[in-house]
Design a protein around this motif. Structure first.
Motif, mmCIF file in Angstrom:
data_model
loop_
_atom_site.group_PDB
_atom_site.id
_atom_site.type_symbol
_atom_site.label_atom_id
_atom_site.label_comp_id
_atom_site.label_asym_id
_atom_site.label_seq_id
_atom_site.Cartn_x
_atom_site.Cartn_y
_atom_site.Cartn_z
ATOM 1 N N LEU A 97 81.068 139.772 23.370
ATOM 2 C CA LEU A 97 80.149 140.273 22.347
ATOM 3 C C LEU A 97 80.827 140.313 20.983
ATOM 4 C CD1 LEU A 97 78.400 143.186 24.267
ATOM 5 C CD2 LEU A 97 77.389 140.998 23.607
ATOM 6 N N ALA A 98 82.065 140.784 20.948
ATOM 7 C CA ALA A 98 82.795 140.832 19.682
ATOM 8 C C ALA A 98 83.086 139.432 19.168
ATOM 9 C CB ALA A 98 84.091 141.624 19.859
ATOM 10 N N VAL A 99 83.374 138.505 20.072
ATOM 11 C CA VAL A 99 83.634 137.123 19.674
ATOM 12 C C VAL A 99 82.393 136.510 19.014
ATOM 13 C CG1 VAL A 99 83.992 134.792 20.603
ATOM 14 C CG2 VAL A 99 85.486 136.670 21.313
ATOM 15 N N PHE A 100 81.226 136.723 19.615
ATOM 16 C CA PHE A 100 80.004 136.219 18.994
ATOM 17 C C PHE A 100 79.698 136.973 17.701
ATOM 18 C CE2 PHE A 100 79.039 134.051 23.000
ATOM 19 C CZ PHE A 100 78.460 132.881 22.523
ATOM 20 N N GLY A 101 80.084 138.264 17.646
ATOM 21 C CA GLY A 101 79.933 139.008 16.404
ATOM 22 C C GLY A 101 80.752 138.409 15.275
ATOM 23 N N LEU A 102 81.977 137.996 15.580
ATOM 24 C CA LEU A 102 82.810 137.347 14.572
ATOM 25 C C LEU A 102 82.226 136.004 14.150
ATOM 26 C CD1 LEU A 102 86.391 138.167 15.889
ATOM 27 C CD2 LEU A 102 85.295 139.036 13.811
ATOM 28 N N ALA A 140 86.175 147.839 15.390
ATOM 29 C CA ALA A 140 86.710 147.245 14.162
ATOM 30 C C ALA A 140 85.910 146.012 13.766
ATOM 31 C CB ALA A 140 88.185 146.894 14.350
ATOM 32 N N VAL A 141 85.542 145.196 14.741
ATOM 33 C CA VAL A 141 84.709 144.025 14.459
ATOM 34 C C VAL A 141 83.352 144.462 13.912
ATOM 35 C CG1 VAL A 141 83.477 142.091 15.528
ATOM 36 C CG2 VAL A 141 85.871 142.516 16.106
ATOM 37 N N ALA A 142 82.767 145.504 14.483
ATOM 38 C CA ALA A 142 81.487 146.007 13.992
ATOM 39 C C ALA A 142 81.590 146.479 12.551
ATOM 40 C CB ALA A 142 80.990 147.141 14.886
ATOM 41 N N MET A 143 82.726 147.085 12.187
ATOM 42 C CA MET A 143 82.907 147.522 10.804
ATOM 43 C C MET A 143 82.964 146.320 9.854
ATOM 44 S SD MET A 143 82.839 150.800 10.925
ATOM 45 C CE MET A 143 81.708 150.563 12.302
ATOM 46 N N LEU A 144 83.621 145.260 10.278
ATOM 47 C CA LEU A 144 83.654 144.048 9.456
ATOM 48 C C LEU A 144 82.252 143.461 9.289
ATOM 49 C CD1 LEU A 144 86.854 142.226 10.777
ATOM 50 C CD2 LEU A 144 86.500 143.117 8.477
ATOM 51 N N MET A 145 81.473 143.471 10.362
ATOM 52 C CA MET A 145 80.109 142.970 10.281
ATOM 53 C C MET A 145 79.275 143.822 9.325
ATOM 54 S SD MET A 145 79.674 142.202 14.371
ATOM 55 C CE MET A 145 77.946 141.685 14.325
ATOM 56 N N ALA A 146 79.527 145.136 9.327
ATOM 57 C CA ALA A 146 78.807 146.022 8.411
ATOM 58 C C ALA A 146 79.159 145.709 6.960
ATOM 59 C CB ALA A 146 79.149 147.481 8.731
ATOM 60 N N VAL A 147 80.442 145.470 6.705
ATOM 61 C CA VAL A 147 80.871 145.107 5.346
ATOM 62 C C VAL A 147 80.197 143.818 4.894
ATOM 63 C CG1 VAL A 147 82.844 144.357 3.977
ATOM 64 C CG2 VAL A 147 83.057 146.345 5.471
ATOM 65 N N VAL A 237 87.002 136.220 9.759
ATOM 66 C CA VAL A 237 87.140 135.837 11.162
ATOM 67 C C VAL A 237 88.572 136.055 11.645
ATOM 68 C CG1 VAL A 237 87.087 133.882 12.757
ATOM 69 C CG2 VAL A 237 85.193 134.251 11.181
ATOM 70 N N ALA A 238 89.554 135.679 10.825
ATOM 71 C CA ALA A 238 90.953 135.886 11.209
ATOM 72 C C ALA A 238 91.285 137.367 11.298
ATOM 73 C CB ALA A 238 91.876 135.189 10.208
ATOM 74 N N ALA A 239 90.830 138.158 10.329
ATOM 75 C CA ALA A 239 91.101 139.603 10.357
ATOM 76 C C ALA A 239 90.462 140.248 11.574
ATOM 77 C CB ALA A 239 90.581 140.249 9.074
ATOM 78 N N GLY A 240 89.240 139.831 11.908
ATOM 79 C CA GLY A 240 88.586 140.382 13.085
ATOM 80 C C GLY A 240 89.291 140.005 14.366
ATOM 81 N N ALA A 241 89.770 138.759 14.453
ATOM 82 C CA ALA A 241 90.488 138.326 15.652
ATOM 83 C C ALA A 241 91.783 139.104 15.822
ATOM 84 C CB ALA A 241 90.779 136.832 15.571
ATOM 85 N N ALA A 253 91.144 139.003 24.385
ATOM 86 C CA ALA A 253 89.982 139.584 23.719
ATOM 87 C C ALA A 253 89.349 138.637 22.705
ATOM 88 C CB ALA A 253 90.372 140.903 23.049
ATOM 89 N N ALA A 254 90.151 138.055 21.834
ATOM 90 C CA ALA A 254 89.636 137.175 20.785
ATOM 91 C C ALA A 254 90.104 135.744 20.969
ATOM 92 C CB ALA A 254 90.073 137.689 19.419
ATOM 93 N N ALA A 255 90.450 135.356 22.186
ATOM 94 C CA ALA A 255 91.018 134.029 22.426
ATOM 95 C C ALA A 255 90.121 132.890 21.929
ATOM 96 C CB ALA A 255 91.338 133.852 23.909
ATOM 97 N N PRO A 256 88.787 132.912 22.164
ATOM 98 C CA PRO A 256 87.963 131.810 21.636
ATOM 99 C C PRO A 256 87.983 131.736 20.112
ATOM 100 C CG PRO A 256 86.795 132.985 23.361
ATOM 101 C CD PRO A 256 87.994 133.809 23.024
ATOM 102 N N THR A 257 88.021 132.893 19.452
ATOM 103 C CA THR A 257 88.072 132.915 17.991
ATOM 104 C C THR A 257 89.387 132.349 17.483
ATOM 105 O OG1 THR A 257 86.727 134.929 18.069
ATOM 106 C CG2 THR A 257 87.758 134.385 15.971
ATOM 107 N N ILE A 258 90.488 132.733 18.123
ATOM 108 C CA ILE A 258 91.795 132.213 17.723
ATOM 109 C C ILE A 258 91.871 130.711 17.997
ATOM 110 C CG2 ILE A 258 94.275 132.365 18.164
ATOM 111 C CD1 ILE A 258 93.858 135.346 18.746
ATOM 112 N N ALA A 259 91.265 130.262 19.095
ATOM 113 C CA ALA A 259 91.214 128.822 19.369
ATOM 114 C C ALA A 259 90.498 128.092 18.234
ATOM 115 C CB ALA A 259 90.497 128.565 20.697
#
Length: 275
Positions: A97-102, A140-147, A237-241, A253-259
């Motif tokens: 869910l967080a990965v798709f959020g990012l 933390a990812v949700a906070m970035l999405m809010a920003v 995206v990098a900060a969220g990962a 946790a954020a492996a697909p994003t880091i990929a």
């Protein structure tokens, strides 16, 4: 009858595009491979189905994220789609869910569709952010999405009318959900080696990514995204990962994003062949 405008957070996937076909084929194959490995290991068909879903969805999420990080060149997205299932095999299931959020955060920042997010789009982002906020990294990812929602309201061109309200709502609801029904800002213990290595890799990928401005037009608007928006998309995206990996102390946790970050950085340095 007036046609409803397309969504600002939903991009069409035309199978006629080679990049899109590759993403769909790799995601299906990844799901079959992941499910097959789990079935051979456990003999449980239901667990194999769930594992196959995670492999396929992670591959697709990595591809979609890379398409937001590099609007012009789809080669990095293709590599990300292949690397993400390998990361699952090595580290386990990601915080999907967080990965798709990012991924959606990167899309909001870039405005790759060329459209401002409607109220419905914003509510979808709010719902996903709140749902993802069970762990400290997800919060933390949700906070970035809010920003990013608030940033959409502050744009000089086509601002999102309700962005400040929906951004505040997401921050409030995600914090309440995390404090009352989540891990309440607890950072799990465990081995920090791989989380630190992967966050270092993510930051390195961000640092070496090319700063060339996008040139391919947006999906539903003339002209490409702004170079500043592409930088913000990559930075968020990098900060969220990094936050997701470190705060959850989980290399998966954020492996697909880091990929996606790594694959885009790789092809930023590989010249595109001209016919």
């Amino acid at each position: 009858m007036t046609r409803r405008p397309p969504s600002a957070i939903g991009r069409p996937i035309d199978p006629a595009s080679p990049s899109n076909r590759l993403a769909l084929v790799v995601a299906v194959l990844a799901g079959l491979v992941g499910g097959g490995i789990e079935l051979l290991d456990s003999g449980d068909f239901w667990e194999a189905t769930v594992e196959g879903f995670f492999w396929g969805a992670s591959s697709f999420a990595a591809w979609a994220t890379a398409r937001e990080l590099d609007h012009d060149d789809p080669r990095g997205a293709g590599l990300a789609a292949v690397v993400a299932p390998v990361a699952l095999f090595a580290f386990g299931r990601p915080a999907l869910l967080a990965v798709f959020g990012l991924m959606l955060g990167g899309r909001l920042a870039l405005r790759s569709t060329g459209l401002r997010p409607s109220l419905v789009d914003q509510l979808v982002v709010v719902g996903l952010g709140v749902w993802a906020a069970s762990t400290t990294g997800g919060w933390a990812v949700a906070m970035l999405m809010a920003v990013l929602l608030v940033r959409e309201a502050g744009r000089t061109d086509h601002p999102a009318a309700a962005g400040r309200f929906t951004g505040f709502t997401l921050a409030l609801l995600a914090t309440v959900r995390h404090g009352l029904f989540g891990s309440a800002w607890e950072i799990p213990g465990g081995d920090w080696t791989w989380p630190l290595v992967l966050t270092g890799v993510a930051l390195l990928a961000l640092g070496i990514s090319d700063r060339r401005p996008p040139s391919v037009p947006c999906d539903f608007r003339e002209g490409p995204p702004r170079a500043s928006d592409q930088f913000v998309s990559r930075l968020v995206v990098a900060a969220g990962a990094v936050a997701l990996t470190l705060l959850d102390t989980d290399p998966a946790a954020a492996a697909p994003t880091i990929a996606a970050l790594v694959a885009v950085a790789v092809f930023d340095r590989v010249p595109e062949r001209t016919p």
